[in-house]
Write an enzyme that holds these catalytic residues in place. Structure first.
Site, PDB file in Angstrom:
ATOM      1  CE  LYS A  39     -21.639 -89.843 -65.759  1.00  0.00           C
ATOM      2  NZ  LYS A  39     -22.320 -90.165 -67.032  1.00  0.00           N
ATOM      3  CG  ASP A  97     -19.226 -90.103 -68.615  1.00  0.00           C
ATOM      4  OD1 ASP A  97     -19.815 -90.983 -67.950  1.00  0.00           O
ATOM      5  OD2 ASP A  97     -19.750 -89.029 -68.955  1.00  0.00           O
ATOM      6  CD  GLU A 128     -28.375 -86.213 -68.514  1.00  0.00           C
ATOM      7  OE1 GLU A 128     -27.426 -87.007 -68.317  1.00  0.00           O
ATOM      8  OE2 GLU A 128     -28.359 -85.334 -69.407  1.00  0.00           O
ATOM      9  CD  GLU A 152     -24.752 -92.143 -71.222  1.00  0.00           C
ATOM     10  OE1 GLU A 152     -25.465 -92.611 -72.142  1.00  0.00           O
ATOM     11  OE2 GLU A 152     -24.249 -91.009 -71.268  1.00  0.00           O
ATOM     12  CG  ASP A 178     -20.001 -89.250 -72.514  1.00  0.00           C
ATOM     13  OD1 ASP A 178     -20.629 -88.454 -71.771  1.00  0.00           O
ATOM     14  OD2 ASP A 178     -20.539 -90.243 -73.040  1.00  0.00           O
ATOM     15  CB  SER A 179     -20.680 -83.564 -71.636  1.00  0.00           C
ATOM     16  OG  SER A 179     -19.913 -83.455 -70.445  1.00  0.00           O
TER      17      SER A 179
END
Ligand code: KIV
Length: 291
Positions: free
Chosen positions: A115, A85, A184, A117, A46-47
């Site tokens: 993925k 993401d 991270e 978070e 999602d970056s």
């Protein structure tokens, strides 16, 4: 044709102590480069929000945006293991919604895995997504979607209590069914402890060398950044400068008339040109417009 890397292979590499790499891609040409360079895992992060869409962070990224970019990556890298993401808001509201959005990323985007978070509070969603048949990668430490809550983009788990909490959360993610865990921006010793204790691969970014795999944002690796470059990035190319040089040369070639050259232009046969010239000497523009 080479078969797509499977989650069994990642598990085998973990068991055999074989390190691997993961890189981000948001489009087909980048995915093609990564696939042909032997990168076994591609992350559609999602970056994409801050790296290519011009947002300040990842928060504005939606499921539609992730589906769009994941599908492009899948077209560019048909044989790679693609992780998409789950963006902010796509898994926090309910487990049902988390499953529905994960299904979209797989069904419409062509992802192999998703993925998401978070730690303990994400285990129920992870269990449900895994039960739906979708492999999940966890993500602990600095989780950019709630960076504001974490006090900014800073090293996490730096004291003993928060390190113990993170080590517990890694175990919980593994128990919930995550097949890999991104770590991270945490101290290397904490990442190494998680790696030692977990049976699933740890994928580090700013987590030192004692992890099973390393992930970087592709644009950081090639030297295209929006100004700020985190300490954990290593650039292997100054692509931004190289691209600027190329654009400058194009501008120069156009202004001197050296572009396009004969080899970059199309030519008409002599006879056809003679007929055209003759017609133009006897026909005015008004007449051409009337015809
Ligand atoms: O979105 C992303 O690119 C990521 C990596 C930095 C792990 O989550």
């Amino acid at each position: 044709m080479k078969a797509r890397t499977s989650i069994c292979e990642f598990a085998r590499w973990k068991a055999g102590g074989e390190r691997f790499v993961c890189l981000t891609a948001y489009d087909a040409p980048t995915a093609r480069i990564l696939e042909s360079s032997g990168v076994p895992m591609i992350l559609v992060g999602d970056s994409v929000g801050n790296v290519v869409l011009g947002h300040a962070d990842t928060v504005p990224v939606t499921v539609d945006v992730m589906v769009h970019h994941t599908a492009a990556v899948r077209r560019g890298a048909p044989h790679s293991f693609v992780v998409a993401d789950m963006p902010f808001g796509s898994f926090q509201v309910s487990e049902e919604e988390a499953v529905r959005n994960a299904v979209r990323l797989v069904q419409e985007g062509g992802a192999d895995a998703v993925k998401l978070e978070g730690g303990r509070e994400r285990c129920a969603a992870i269990e449900r997504i895994v039960a739906a048949g979708i492999p999940v990668v966890g993500h602990l430490g600095l989780t950019p979607q709630n960076a504001t809550q974490l006090g900014g983009y800073r090293v996490q788990a730096a004291d003993a209590a928060s390190a113990i909490r993170l080590i517990r959360e890694a175990a919980l993610l593994e128990a919930a069914g995550a097949f890999a865990i991104v770590l991270e921006c945490i101290p290397e010793q904490v990442a190494a402890l998680v790696t030692e204790r977990s049976t699933v691969p740890t994928i580090g970014i700013g987590a030192g060398s004692g992890v099973d795999a390393q992930v970087l944002v592709f644009h950081d690796l090639i030297g295209i950044s929006s100004g700020y470059s985190p300490r954990f990035v290593r650039s292997y190319l100054d692509a931004e400068e190289r691209l600027r040089e190329a654009v400058g040369r194009f501008r120069e070639d156009v202004s001197t008339g050296s572009f396009p050259g004969d080899g970059e232009s199309f030519s008409m046969a002599d006879e056809a040109l003679a007929v055209l010239r003759q017609a133009m000497t006897t026909t005015s523009t008004e007449e051409v417009l009337k015809q």
